[in-house]
Structures are given as structure tokens and as C-alpha cells.
Design a protein around this motif. Structure first.
Motif, mmCIF file in Angstrom:
data_model
loop_
_atom_site.group_PDB
_atom_site.id
_atom_site.type_symbol
_atom_site.label_atom_id
_atom_site.label_comp_id
_atom_site.label_asym_id
_atom_site.label_seq_id
_atom_site.Cartn_x
_atom_site.Cartn_y
_atom_site.Cartn_z
ATOM 1 N N LEU A 174 0.825 -1.204 0.000
ATOM 2 C CA LEU A 174 0.000 0.000 0.000
ATOM 3 C C LEU A 174 0.863 1.260 0.000
ATOM 4 C CD1 LEU A 174 0.054 1.206 3.147
ATOM 5 C CD2 LEU A 174 -1.597 -0.606 3.528
ATOM 6 N N ARG A 175 0.219 2.330 -0.386
ATOM 7 C CA ARG A 175 0.841 3.660 -0.383
ATOM 8 C C ARG A 175 -0.191 4.657 0.109
ATOM 9 N NH1 ARG A 175 -0.984 6.757 -4.739
ATOM 10 N NH2 ARG A 175 0.807 8.138 -4.613
ATOM 11 N N LEU A 176 0.312 5.782 0.589
ATOM 12 C CA LEU A 176 -0.560 6.884 0.988
ATOM 13 C C LEU A 176 -0.711 7.831 -0.190
ATOM 14 C CD1 LEU A 176 -2.101 8.039 3.451
ATOM 15 C CD2 LEU A 176 -0.017 9.324 4.005
ATOM 16 N N ALA A 177 -1.943 8.233 -0.442
ATOM 17 C CA ALA A 177 -2.202 9.128 -1.564
ATOM 18 C C ALA A 177 -1.349 10.389 -1.459
ATOM 19 C CB ALA A 177 -3.683 9.495 -1.604
ATOM 20 N N ASP A 178 -0.863 10.875 -2.595
ATOM 21 C CA ASP A 178 -0.028 12.079 -2.617
ATOM 22 C C ASP A 178 -0.731 13.265 -1.974
ATOM 23 O OD1 ASP A 178 1.885 10.608 -3.961
ATOM 24 O OD2 ASP A 178 1.304 11.345 -5.956
ATOM 25 N N SER A 179 -2.052 13.332 -2.114
ATOM 26 C CA SER A 179 -2.819 14.464 -1.589
ATOM 27 C C SER A 179 -2.818 14.523 -0.066
ATOM 28 C CB SER A 179 -4.271 14.384 -2.087
ATOM 29 O OG SER A 179 -4.868 13.161 -1.677
ATOM 30 N N ALA A 180 -2.398 13.435 0.600
ATOM 31 C CA ALA A 180 -2.458 13.397 2.065
ATOM 32 C C ALA A 180 -1.326 14.164 2.733
ATOM 33 C CB ALA A 180 -2.438 11.944 2.542
ATOM 34 N N TRP A 181 -0.213 14.334 2.030
ATOM 35 C CA TRP A 181 0.972 14.855 2.708
ATOM 36 C C TRP A 181 0.867 16.343 3.051
ATOM 37 C CZ3 TRP A 181 3.922 11.369 4.794
ATOM 38 C CH2 TRP A 181 3.954 10.087 4.238
ATOM 39 N N ALA A 182 0.206 17.113 2.211
ATOM 40 C CA ALA A 182 0.094 18.558 2.494
ATOM 41 C C ALA A 182 -0.667 18.832 3.791
ATOM 42 C CB ALA A 182 -0.552 19.283 1.309
ATOM 43 N N LEU A 221 -3.889 9.783 11.348
ATOM 44 C CA LEU A 221 -2.867 10.835 11.415
ATOM 45 C C LEU A 221 -2.813 11.640 10.122
ATOM 46 C CD1 LEU A 221 0.087 8.892 13.113
ATOM 47 C CD2 LEU A 221 -1.592 10.409 14.207
ATOM 48 N N SER A 222 -3.193 10.998 9.014
ATOM 49 C CA SER A 222 -3.111 11.660 7.707
ATOM 50 C C SER A 222 -4.308 12.538 7.402
ATOM 51 C CB SER A 222 -2.948 10.594 6.607
ATOM 52 O OG SER A 222 -1.785 9.833 6.829
ATOM 53 N N ARG A 223 -5.275 12.598 8.293
ATOM 54 C CA ARG A 223 -6.376 13.534 8.099
ATOM 55 C C ARG A 223 -5.934 14.984 8.295
ATOM 56 N NH1 ARG A 223 -11.685 11.772 8.283
ATOM 57 N NH2 ARG A 223 -12.069 13.934 7.673
ATOM 58 N N GLY A 224 -4.734 15.190 8.811
ATOM 59 C CA GLY A 224 -4.219 16.550 8.974
ATOM 60 C C GLY A 224 -4.748 17.250 10.198
ATOM 61 N N CYS A 225 -5.159 16.492 11.211
ATOM 62 C CA CYS A 225 -5.669 17.087 12.455
ATOM 63 C C CYS A 225 -4.847 16.682 13.669
ATOM 64 C CB CYS A 225 -7.124 16.661 12.679
ATOM 65 S SG CYS A 225 -8.290 17.235 11.437
ATOM 66 N N SER A 226 -3.714 15.994 13.455
ATOM 67 C CA SER A 226 -2.989 15.415 14.585
ATOM 68 C C SER A 226 -1.674 16.103 14.903
ATOM 69 C CB SER A 226 -2.735 13.925 14.321
ATOM 70 O OG SER A 226 -3.962 13.237 14.201
#
Length: 511
Positions: free
Chosen positions: A27-35, A109-114
Motif C-alpha cells: 500500500l501507499r498513501l495518496a499524494d494528496s495526504a501529505w500537504a 494521522l493523515s487527516r491533517g488534524c494530529s
């Protein structure tokens, strides 16, 4: 080879989670998640630089939240938090569950709220990719303030503390990090708390219980169809007009599937003018019982898909306004209720299945089959004690199905004074599903015995395909033999046996 899964935080599907649980795909994390991850971390860094006192960033925790911590000691604070909370006990969770925990924590964690650094998320991804799975004890969480103790063992592995399994072999966490190409992490402000807070352990356990319960449900429908044919039961109770008159959606769909499995059977046609007026409830009320269960499984699936995508730690970082807000998303009440529903659902599947096994063994109810489904009764006991095993498991399930969500106990000097008990409730539901898989497997084996006793009559192509799948695992019982291996093989059939598309289409994570 299993295809690559892309995790899009907030949009991870039940089907993806099921594949992660069963198949461990890359699996990979979508590129859009990192920002969003970077933006939330920048907010935390600005707060630390400003000297503002904010809970979870530069304070103590729980009842110690009023204690401010100097900036120079924030890394020590986070490390101490992880070590002090690594107090889980009990058997370690299996690897498939740890994979689900890792993935749901990555998504959260990748929701950008942590407020964690991208490096922390990347480290968790590396553990998954290299099959380095922290050893997480199964007991110690009350399902509020997050699954603190078990998640602390996950976080401790990132520090090089504790133990992991590397491709199934237990090793020190430091060796696991090296195998994943990582050095021990020094946690920055907020990161230890973000790793420990959240509902990922209770959610993963409940997801696993859902996936196993779906398999039990599907196999239960097939076993019920086999049993109906074995006793030469009536197809009339599955007439769609009956179920449309009530209007319950699950009931309507289950009746349609069962009717579709049996319609056109030569066994049905052979007794169309028989004198029997009604079949027992365990046969003719299958749509009503299994339909109600299907409705509940779908409700649970909806709750768990939301939770698997949720930001459930505390406090939460809102980068758009540079705010950190403390709340209670760590409270696992939604999972607690979902886990209890799964317990009720699995127990009912087992209860009605065991009644069909008992019916198959009873010559006063089984449509002319020999007692206990064996031709030389007395000399042979046939399925007599296999039914007793099913009855024992069902009674155990009834005891275990007592709701966990109605319990609570104060913790942390009563700062955390109401808790959900979701974690052990979900673990209980997973165990329950395993018990019921055995019950349903026993029924299917007994029903195939009954079908074979009616030869040369044959059922529909769909039912005969199920029969052949079972016969590929267990043979006809012409005289008593050592049966335990057969029962275990039938338990495996429940989990991995072929199921018709009409049945799979009912199941939330497989539709």
C-alpha cells in the motif's frame, strides 16, 4: 500478486480494509495526504515557538493537564508518555489485526488534524511494508482517552522499545526498525499523544469481527439452504410477496437470495404434494431472522467505515485557523455499540443454525432421514455429539453476548469518568464469530449428509456447487470415525468456502 492499495484518508473503503486484514497487500498513501499532514505540524511548531500553553503540546496529560512543561523537555515528555502508558497485558494481538491497527492509525494521522511530522507517518508505512509488526497486548484499554495502553506498545516500537514480529518472528523492536530501514524516532511535541490517542485498536478489532461475521452470515445462508433441501422443506415461505407485505429490507433480500438458491430443485419438486403443512421456524423464518441480522451488519459497517477514516485523537489541530481544540473524539462509544450488535448478530446466526442441526438429527422433524443422519444407528452415533458441540458453543456465545457498552468505570483520578469498554467488547465479538463459524460448519456438514441420503435426487446447480465444495473438504459419514478434523475443516469452509455472487452481494465489505 495482490495489487497496490492507495489509502485516501477519509475515503478508505471496507473492501480495502478487508483486503488489508486478509491479504496484507502492498500500500501507499495518496499524494494528496501529505500537504495536510505538513500544515498541521506547522501549526504545532508555531504554538511551541510562541510559548502559548496548549493542552497536549506543552502540558501534562489527563488529571495532570494543568502542569506546564518547558520547551526544552517536550521530547522527554512525549517519550515518558509512551513508556508510562506501555502497560498492556494479555495475549498479543495477531498480525492481521496489527496490520489493521497500523493502517487505521496511518489514516487517522493523515487527516491533517494530529500535528505529527510526515516522518512519523512514513515510519508507520515502512513498518507495514516491511512486515515489521509491533507486539501489542490485547488487554488494558477501556475504550476512552483512546486505546492508550495498546497504542503505546505500537508507539514504543518506533522508539526501539519493546518487541515486534518480523515476518512472523519475534525480535527486539530495535531490530525491527533496522529491518524497515529506520532509526529509533525522537518524538516531537504532540506526537506521542497523537500516537496513543485514538480508537484504532477497538476499531480494528470490530472491523475484524465484522469481516468474520460477514463470512459466518454468508455461510449461514448456504447452510440454511442445504438444510431446507435435506429435510425436503417447503419453498413457499420464501415467496417474495410475503416479505414485501412486511417491508423489512434485509428480510426481503434474504428471502430473494434463498428463493433463488432453491427454485427449480428436483428435491423441492419431489415432495410438492406432501402432507406436511409447516416447517419449524429455523427453516421457514430464515428470512425474518437472517434479514434482521443483515440490517444490523450493514449498520455496523457504516459506523466502522466512518471510524476507520476518522481523526480520533485529542487535541485536534485545525491548520486553517491555527487552532488546537481539545474534545473527546477518542471516546469509542460508537464502536462499543457496534461491537455489541455484532455479538448479538453472531449469536443469533449460531442459535438458528444449531436448531437446524438438531432438527436434521431428529427423525420426528427431519423429513424421513435416519436418526443422527447415519444408516446403522445404535452401532453408529453419527452426528449425535457434533450437535452437542454446536449446542455447547451456542450456549457459550449467549453468555459472551452480554453487552459491554453498558459498563463503565472511572479512570485517571476520575478525570476520565465515563468510558466505553469498546475494546474488550470488540475482542469478544471477534471470538464469538469464531465460535459461530464452527456451529455453522457443523450444520453444513450435517445438511450435506442429509442431501446425500436423498440421492439420486439433486438440488439446484447453486446448491450442488456448495455441496461439492463441502465434499472436497469432508467425506460422507458411512460409519463413525474420528470427526474433529472434519469439524475444523468445516470451520475453515465458513471462512474461505466459495459463496455465490448473490450471497456476496449482500455483504457490506464484499459487495
Amino acid at each position: 500478486m495482490t495489487s497496490l492499495e492507495t489509502l485516501v484518508p477519509g475515503q478508505v473503503s471496507l473492501a480495502q480494509l478487508r483486503r488489508i486484514y486478509r491479504e496484507a497487500p502492498p500500500l501507499r498513501l495518496a499524494d494528496s495526504a501529505w500537504a495536510p499532514i505538513r500544515a498541521s505540524r506547522e501549526t504545532v511548531d508555531r504554538i511551541v515557538a510562541s510559548g502559548r500553553t496548549v493542552y497536549g503540546i506543552n502540558t501534562g496529560f489527563g488529571r495532570l493537564a494543568q502542569t506546564s512543561i518547558e520547551t526544552a523537555r517536550l521530547a522527554e515528555l512525549q517519550r515518558n508518555l509512551v513508556l508510562s502508558h506501555s502497560v498492556g497485558v494479555g495475549p498479543a494481538l495477531p498480525d492481521a489485526l496489527v496490520r489493521l491497527i497500523l493502517v487505521t492509525k496511518i489514516v487517522s494521522l493523515s487527516r491533517g488534524c494530529s500535528g505529527v511530522r510526515p516522518d512519523v507517518v512514513e515510519a508507520l508505512l515502512r513498518l507495514y511494508r516491511h512486515d515489521v509488526l509491533p507486539i501489542i497486548p490485547s488487554q488494558g484499554s477501556v475504550g476512552a482517552s483512546g486505546d492508550l495502553a495498546p497504542l503505546a506498545h505500537l508507539a514504543a516500537a518506533l522508539l526501539g522499545v519493546g518487541e515486534v514480529r518480523i515476518s512472523g518472528q519475534q525480535r527486539p523492536a530495535s531490530e525491527g526498525l533496522a529491518a524497515a530501514g529506520l532509526a529509533p524516532i525522537e518524538l516531537a511535541s504532540k506526537e506521542g499523544l497523537a500516537l496513543l490517542n485514538g480508537t484504532q485498536v477497538s476499531t480494528a478489532l470490530a472491523l475484524a469481527a465484522l469481516f468474520e461475521s460477514e463470512d459466518v452470515f454468508g455461510a449461514g445462508l448456504l447452510a440454511g439452504a442445504l438444510s431446507l433441501e435435506a429435510i425436503q422443506g417447503s419453498i413457499k415461505p420464501f415467496d417474495p410477496r410475503i416479505h414485501a407485505a412486511r417491508g423489512q429490507s434485509g428480510q426481503i433480500e434474504v428471502a430473494r437470495v434463498l428463493h433463488g438458491l432453491i427454485a427449480g430443485s428436483t428435491i423441492v419438486e419431489s415432495h410438492i404434494n406432501c402432507s406436511r403443512v409447516q416447517d419449524p421456524y429455523c427453516i421457514r423464518c430464515q428470512p425474518q431472522v437472517m434479514g434482521a441480522i443483515l440490517d444490523q451488519l450493514r449498520q455496523v459497517a457504516a459506523v466502522l467505515q466512518i471510524e476507520a477514516n476518522a481523526a480520533s485523537d485529542n487535541p485536534l489541530v485545525f491548520a486553517d485557523t491555527d487552532e488546537v481544540i481539545s474534545g473527546g473524539n477518542f471516546h469509542a462509544e460508537p464502536i462499543a455499540f457496534a461491537a455489541d450488535i455484532l455479538a448479538f448478530a453472531a449469536t443469533e446466526i449460531g442459535s438458528i443454525s444449531e436448531r437446524r442441526t438438531a432438527m436434521l438429527c431428529d427423525p420426528s422433524l427431519n423429513g424421513g432421514l435416519p436418526a443422527f443422519l447415519v444408516t446403522q444407528g445404535g452401532l453408529n452415533s453419527g452426528f449425535m455429539i457434533a450437535q452437542v458441540t454446536a449446542a455447547a458453543l451456542v450456549s457459550e456465545c449467549k453468555m459472551m453476548a452480554h453487552p459491554a457498552s453498558v459498563d463503565t468505570i472511572p479512570t485517571s483520578a476520575s478525570q476520565e469518568d465515563h468510558v466505553s469498554m469498546a475494546t474488550h467488547g470488540a475482542r469478544r465479538s471477534l471470538t464469538l464469530a469464531g465460535n459461530v463459524a464452527q456451529v455453522v460448519g457443523i450444520e453444513a456438514m450435517a445438511a450435506c449428509q442429509g442431501l446425500e441420503l436423498h440421492r439420486p435426487l439433486r438440488s439446484t446447480e447453486a446448491v450442488e456447487a456448495v455441496f461439492e465444495d463441502v465434499r472436497g473438504r469432508v467425506a460422507y459419514v458411512d460409519q463413525d470415525r474420528y470427526l474433529q478434523p472434519d469439524l475444523l475443516a468445516m470451520r475453515d469452509w465458513v471462512r474461505d468456502g466459495d459463496k455465490p455472487d448473490s450471497v456476496l452481494a449482500l455483504l457490506p465489505s464484499q459487495a
